[in-house]
Design an enzyme around this catalytic site. Structure first.
Site, mmCIF file in Angstrom:
data_model
loop_
_atom_site.group_PDB
_atom_site.id
_atom_site.type_symbol
_atom_site.label_atom_id
_atom_site.label_comp_id
_atom_site.label_asym_id
_atom_site.label_seq_id
_atom_site.Cartn_x
_atom_site.Cartn_y
_atom_site.Cartn_z
ATOM 1 N NE ARG A 70 -8.187 7.464 4.962
ATOM 2 C CZ ARG A 70 -9.457 7.170 5.167
ATOM 3 N NH1 ARG A 70 -10.298 8.093 5.608
ATOM 4 N NH2 ARG A 70 -9.920 5.963 4.927
ATOM 5 C CE1 TYR A 210 0.684 5.173 10.965
ATOM 6 C CE2 TYR A 210 -0.974 5.219 9.248
ATOM 7 C CZ TYR A 210 -0.015 4.527 9.972
ATOM 8 O OH TYR A 210 0.232 3.209 9.685
ATOM 9 C CE LYS A 219 -6.225 7.829 0.557
ATOM 10 N NZ LYS A 219 -6.772 6.886 -0.368
ATOM 11 C CG HIS A 239 -10.141 5.927 -2.921
ATOM 12 N ND1 HIS A 239 -10.790 5.334 -1.861
ATOM 13 C CD2 HIS A 239 -8.830 5.706 -2.694
ATOM 14 C CE1 HIS A 239 -9.910 4.781 -1.043
ATOM 15 N NE2 HIS A 239 -8.712 4.989 -1.526
ATOM 16 C CB SER A 261 -9.669 2.809 3.104
ATOM 17 O OG SER A 261 -9.798 4.120 2.608
ATOM 18 C CB CYS A 263 -11.925 -2.791 0.070
ATOM 19 S SG CYS A 263 -12.885 -2.480 1.564
ATOM 20 C CG ASP A 286 -4.981 5.119 -2.636
ATOM 21 O OD1 ASP A 286 -5.769 4.243 -2.240
ATOM 22 O OD2 ASP A 286 -4.860 6.219 -2.066
ATOM 23 N NE ARG A 378 -2.567 2.085 5.217
ATOM 24 C CZ ARG A 378 -3.488 2.072 4.248
ATOM 25 N NH1 ARG A 378 -3.137 2.128 2.982
ATOM 26 N NH2 ARG A 378 -4.762 1.988 4.560
#
Ligand code: GTP
Ligand code: SPV
Ligand code: MN
Length: 596
Positions: A70, A210, A219, A239, A261, A263, A286, A378
């Site tokens: 991001r 991406y 998001k 989130h 993110s 974590c 998520d 990812r």
């Protein structure tokens, strides 16, 4: 055309006129379509089909080295008034942004196909779900959206003549006649724009292919636009992972947890408990959308249908359920590629075979110090493939939430777990969580940054107003006693040598167990300055491999560290001026009084 929705048809036609694609393709969402798009990319050299005997129906991609995560500095919240975006977001007035972007979109799809992706965030037909339509010139995005959302003809059937959230995306790389297409087309950083118009519920994204920049249901829609809608309509778009936890007696509860993110949401959502008799099942990893049910409890759905997860350090030791989910039908981006046609990454649990190719398409040299997989590499994989997917994960009513957990990577100060005194104190905790920064976003300064509710990159409006919304949810709850309890957790505390003090992963069940018992009214706690902490004998460490675990340090409140923390919180709060809710200023003052 698969729809009679005139508004949709007109919208697609208008954008096609501006972007000038060679072709328009309406996605039906079929397996055949998915395969033909991916095989088309393989034929062009943009993807590698993985070895079917190792990882059936799976594909490998390497992105452009400039387009790996991001881009927060190129993400914009375009509200009419700058103050409504607040101090944390890049702001440009809607008209100005649209003018800038129209110029970039003009002719941007030359030489490409415009794909129309009708998608539903949430189970088709659920009252909590929302329908979006994304146009994109990236077949990679189409394939990922097929996994991450319910997508295709069935969505158009459900939409009928109804309203949809329009999402525009282009990789920003028009092709001149005869020009060779790079394997990962994208625009240079200063031409990337991830723009949101929350007041009119529109998303215009340009220049990146991406993740969250390009899969606009995630998001952009499910958090930035949805959080704005949620504020207006009195619900929550967060989130957060959602997990089901069942104790040995068969009693089940659901928890939702917000960590920034990279974590640990995906890992916690599907953990395998190391305490016998306990079970954890996954609803989402998520994003959670939550509304009050008729019984006064908060019910959560997972708006997504797949996982877009961090690959490095995912292994059969750390997260077996993720590894098993990835057995096939998956897309891998920026991992390494082995010579026998499989994927590899740091921390996968075995050495890279000789001849492994890095994400930058070079021969991997372990001695070089350069990782084979990008730290934000990812996987994209269907949620239905997760061995512990919860039986209610697609229930349109959602699942009732008993506890919220907030956390981040904090090497010091924050104990392993503590409980908020009440809703407003919990809101305070959420509003001040922070984390050491990770590779999930490009260009952030190292160190701890405040990431309130793990929503810093994802709230579609002024963060202070978002805090106010959380206070209001508690104030206006139909039944205050049915509100989730709120906890702060920290798996990432380190000793003076930089070693984790807590084993994490499957052993996090030991903390979940205490939270479960607190929700039942049985777990023991001591009241401290910062909240309720477990008494050291109330965290179950039976059978823990590491016998030297320093629980008393993990569960301690160091007053000196907390006084520093208060200074940092003051600084953090100062940016909101008088827009900060009084309730939170009071919480900070009270904490100060308890500590000094
Ligand atoms: P996003 O998808 O970016 O929102 O990230 P996420 O919150 O889902 O994070 P994820 O579960 O993918 O974890 C990110 C990294 O943290 C991985 O490299 C994990 O191995 C690591 N991690 C997750 N849980 C733990 C834990 O309990 N302890 C330690 N030490 N590391 C963990
Ligand atoms: C995150 O950064 O929180 C993610 C990955 O979940 S992305 O979809 O790229 O935003
Ligand atoms: Mn995330």
């Amino acid at each position: 055309m698969m729809t009679n929705n005139q508004k949709l048809i007109n919208w697609v036609n208008e954008w096609a006129q501006l972007c000038q694609p060679d072709k328009i393709h309406w996605c039906d969402g079929s397996e055949a379509e998915y395969k033909s798009l991916l095989d088309g990319m393989v034929a062009k050299g943009a993807a590698v089909k993985l070895n079917d005997s190792k990882r059936p129906n799976s594909y490998y991609f390497q992105s452009d080295p400039s387009d790996v995560a991001r881009v927060e500095n190129r993400t914009f919240i375009c509200t009419t008034n700058k103050d409504d975006a607040g101090p944390n977001y890049n702001w440009i007035a809607p008209d100005e942004m649209k003018n800038t972007l129209r110029k970039l979109y003009n002719g941007c799809m030359k030489g490409r196909t415009l794909y129309v992706i009708p998608f539903s965030m949430g189970p088709l037909g659920s009252k909590i779900s929302k329908i979006g339509v994304q146009i994109t010139d990236s077949p990679y995005v189409v394939a990922n959206m097929k996994i991450m959302t319910r997508m295709g003809k069935a969505v158009l059937d459900t939409l009928g003549n109804g309203d949809f959230i329009p999402c525009v995306h282009s990789v920003g790389f028009p092709l001149q006649p005869g020009q060779k297409d790079p394997s990962w087309p994208c625009a240079p950083i200063e031409q990337k724009y991830i723009s949101h118009f929350p007041e009119t519920r529109e998303i215009w994204s340009y220049g990146s292919g991406y993740g969250g920049n390009a899969l606009l249901g995630k998001k952009c829609l499910a958090l930035r636009i949805a959080s704005y809608m949620a504020k207006t309509e009195g619900w929550l778009a967060e989130h957060m992972l959602i997990l089901g936890i069942t104790n040995p007696k068969g009693v089940k509860k659901y928890f939702a947890a917000a960590f920034p993110s990279a974590c640990g949401k995906t890992n916690l959502a599907m953990l395998i408990p190391t305490i016998p008799g306990w079970k954890v099942e996954t609803v989402g990893d998520d994003i959670a959308w939550m509304k009050f049910g008729e019984d006064g409890r908060l019910y959560a759905i997972n708006p997504e249908s797949g996982f877009f997860g961090v690959a490095p350090y995912t292994s059969m030791q750390t997260n077996p359920n993720a590894m098993l989910s990835l057995k096939g039908n998956s897309i891998f981006t920026n991992t390494a590629l082995t010579p026998d046609g499989d994927i590899w990454w740091e921390g996968i649990g075995y050495d890279a075979p000789e001849g492994t190719i890095t994400w930058t398409n070079e021969k991997f040299d372990p001695a070089s110090g350069k990782p084979a997989a990008h730290p934000n590499a990812r996987f994209t994989t269907p949620a239905s493939q997760c061995p512990v997917i919860d039986s209610a994960w697609e229930d349109p009513r959602g699942v009732p939430i008993s506890a919220f957990l907030f956390g981040g990577r904090r090497p010091t100060t924050i104990p392993l777990v503590y409980e908020a005194f009440d809703w407003n104190h919990g809101t305070f905790i959420g509003s001040v969580i922070g984390s050491e920064v990770t590779a999930a976003a490009i260009g952030l300064k190292a160190g701890v940054r405040r990431d309130p509710f793990a929503m810093l990159p994802f709230t579609g409006y002024n963060m202070a107003d978002y805090f106010r919304h959380w206070i209001n949810i508690g104030k206006n709850a139909p039944d205050k006693s049915a509100l989730p309890r709120i906890y702060c957790v920290n798996w990432f505390r380190k000793d003076e040598n930089g070693k984790w003090l807590w084993p994490g992963y499957g052993d996090n069940i030991r903390v979940l167990k205490w939270i479960f018992e607190r929700c039942e009214g049985t777990g023991k706690a001591v009241k401290t300055e910062i909240g309720y902490l477990p008494s050291t004998d109330s965290i179950d460490i039976s059978g823990l491999e590491d016998k030297n675990i320093n629980l008393s340090l993990l569960l301690s409140v160091n007053k000196e560290e907390w006084k520093q923390e208060i200074d940092l919180i003051r600084e953090h709060y100062a940016q909101f001026g008088n827009r900060l809710p009084d309730e939170l200023a009071d919480q900070l003052n009270e904490l100060g009084k308890r500590l000094y």
